[in-house]
Write a protein that holds these residues in place. Structure first.
Motif, PDB file in Angstrom:
ATOM      1  N   VAL A 134       0.842  -1.193   0.000  1.00  0.00           N
ATOM      2  CA  VAL A 134       0.000   0.000   0.000  1.00  0.00           C
ATOM      3  C   VAL A 134       0.875   1.240   0.000  1.00  0.00           C
ATOM      4  O   VAL A 134       2.013   1.224   0.484  1.00  0.00           O
ATOM      5  CB  VAL A 134      -0.954   0.040   1.217  1.00  0.00           C
ATOM      6  CG1 VAL A 134      -1.938  -1.111   1.178  1.00  0.00           C
ATOM      7  CG2 VAL A 134      -0.165   0.033   2.519  1.00  0.00           C
ATOM      8  N   ALA A 135       0.326   2.325  -0.536  1.00  0.00           N
ATOM      9  CA  ALA A 135       0.981   3.634  -0.446  1.00  0.00           C
ATOM     10  C   ALA A 135       0.310   4.411   0.676  1.00  0.00           C
ATOM     11  O   ALA A 135      -0.914   4.574   0.678  1.00  0.00           O
ATOM     12  CB  ALA A 135       0.860   4.379  -1.763  1.00  0.00           C
ATOM     13  N   LEU A 136       1.112   4.884   1.627  1.00  0.00           N
ATOM     14  CA  LEU A 136       0.581   5.605   2.775  1.00  0.00           C
ATOM     15  C   LEU A 136       1.372   6.892   2.987  1.00  0.00           C
ATOM     16  O   LEU A 136       2.586   6.941   2.730  1.00  0.00           O
ATOM     17  CB  LEU A 136       0.686   4.754   4.047  1.00  0.00           C
ATOM     18  CG  LEU A 136      -0.152   3.473   4.087  1.00  0.00           C
ATOM     19  CD1 LEU A 136       0.163   2.687   5.353  1.00  0.00           C
ATOM     20  CD2 LEU A 136      -1.635   3.787   4.011  1.00  0.00           C
ATOM     21  N   PRO A 137       0.696   7.945   3.483  1.00  0.00           N
ATOM     22  CA  PRO A 137       1.424   9.182   3.790  1.00  0.00           C
ATOM     23  C   PRO A 137       2.566   8.917   4.780  1.00  0.00           C
ATOM     24  O   PRO A 137       2.380   8.216   5.783  1.00  0.00           O
ATOM     25  CB  PRO A 137       0.355  10.073   4.414  1.00  0.00           C
ATOM     26  CG  PRO A 137      -0.935   9.552   3.867  1.00  0.00           C
ATOM     27  CD  PRO A 137      -0.752   8.070   3.738  1.00  0.00           C
ATOM     28  N   ALA A 138       3.726   9.473   4.505  1.00  0.00           N
ATOM     29  CA  ALA A 138       4.889   9.249   5.366  1.00  0.00           C
ATOM     30  C   ALA A 138       4.629   9.715   6.793  1.00  0.00           C
ATOM     31  O   ALA A 138       5.159   9.136   7.740  1.00  0.00           O
ATOM     32  CB  ALA A 138       6.106   9.960   4.788  1.00  0.00           C
TER      33      ALA A 138
END
Length: 344
Positions: A134-138
């Motif tokens: 998944v891509a998640l906010p850092a």
């Protein structure tokens, strides 16, 4: 060879699917995370069994999951957040203000238009992280200490909810505490209370398995939820109500001592609910809400790492993501399970 990006998706009431998603395409401020474990939460179960969680109604398919841990595969391009290879827990909240609606500074959990991973509260929905990648906010990512296993760290998010609830109770050291409902949040509240030095913790539930878990996590005594006379006799300084039903709230009011404090972390159904308000008034009880958490996640990670917070007994089952349907069915049966994990 890289495994397919398998995910758990709720399409509608009674329609839970394990399906393959496209690979994530991160923005500059997002990192790609390889998910190791995900804990099944009550809200995930509600989307499956009711097509809604409270007033959050499924309109489109929703990737579930907000209790996740994993490893950074690709760091955020803007240089923020942990480097590739870092093991991380996830803070799933994104606070949003709304002009004209007040909320207190320093308490982003109360921002009026917040979004949460795996939530249908808004449309478009906010997909969760029950997927292999998944891509998640850092900014959501919290680096994990080397001595903390990913399996134990899978409980960081619900333990933070419990930690926040206990913090709402104020000073608990030396106090008599009653915990109503020992599903995963209630059980983790017992562990947090033990660490905080509560003198005596009594746990209440309808079933023996959750009470067994509560004893493992530090409860000094347990009671069946139908034993209202014994619950009333506890006379607790502090009550953590985590059952999420009006009968549990009634037991919380009855079990609190005069001048005591009741922290309501179990989310009751929307709309009007029966409540023993007259008894709360004449006893001068303090009734306090507790919703999600803020920076407590950092304290939870530190306490798990130094061994002062022990929560592993709350995990009762683990299933591979391909067996998500069975995992959800087991998690739904509170008489036989505690926290159920999906392994990705």
């Amino acid at each position: 060879m890289r495994l397919e990006n398998t995910a758990v998706v709720a399409h509608a009431k009674d329609d839970l699917r394990v399906e393959v998603l496209p690979e994530p395409t991160p923005s500059n401020a997002e990192a790609v995370i390889e998910i190791a474990y995900g804990g099944i939460c009550g809200s995930d179960l509600h989307y499956w069994t009711h097509g809604a969680a409270g007033e959050s109604i499924l309109i489109d398919p929703l990737v579930l999951g907000h209790e996740v841990v994993g490893t950074v595969l690709t760091a955020a391009a803007d240089g923020t957040g942990p480097a590739a290879g870092t093991r991380v827990a996830v803070h799933p909240n994104t606070p949003h203000a709304v002009e004209g609606i007040r909320s207190p500074e320093g308490r982003p959990n109360l921002a009026p238009a917040s979004t949460y991973l795996g939530s249908a509260a808004r449309h478009p929905h906010t997909d969760g992280a029950f997927a292999r990648r998944v891509a998640l906010p850092a900014r959501m990512l919290r680096a994990l200490p080397d001595n903390l296993s990913l399996r134990d760290a899978a409980l960081v998010e619900p333990a933070s909810v419990a930690w926040h609830a206990v913090s709402r109770a104020g000073e608990v050291a030396g106090k008599t505490v009653l915990v109503i409902g020992t599903g995963p949040i209630g059980a983790l509240a017992v562990a947090v209370l033990k660490r905080a030095g509560a003198a005596h913790i009594t746990a209440v539930d309808m079933h023996e398995k959750p009470l067994e878990i509560a004893r493992e996590l530090g409860a000094h005594a347990t009671l069946h939820a139908t034993d209202t006379e014994a619950i009333s006799a506890v006379q607790a300084d502090i009550v953590i109500e985590s059952s999420g039903n009006w009968r549990g709230l009634a037991s919380a009011v009855r079990g609190a001592t005069r001048g005591g404090r009741v922290v309501m972390v179990g989310l009751l159904p929307s709309g009007e609910q029966p409540a023993l308000i007259s008894l709360a008034i004449v006893r001068e009880l303090e009734l306090m809400g507790s919703f999600r958490f803020n920076d407590e996640i950092d304290e939870v990670i530190a306490a798990l790492a130094d061994g002062s917070l022990v929560i592993a007994p709350a995990i009762t089952h683990e299933y591979p993501v391909a067996e998500a349907a069975e995992a959800f069915a087991v998690a739904l049966d509170s008489a036989t399970s505690g926290k159920v994990l999906l392994a990705f």
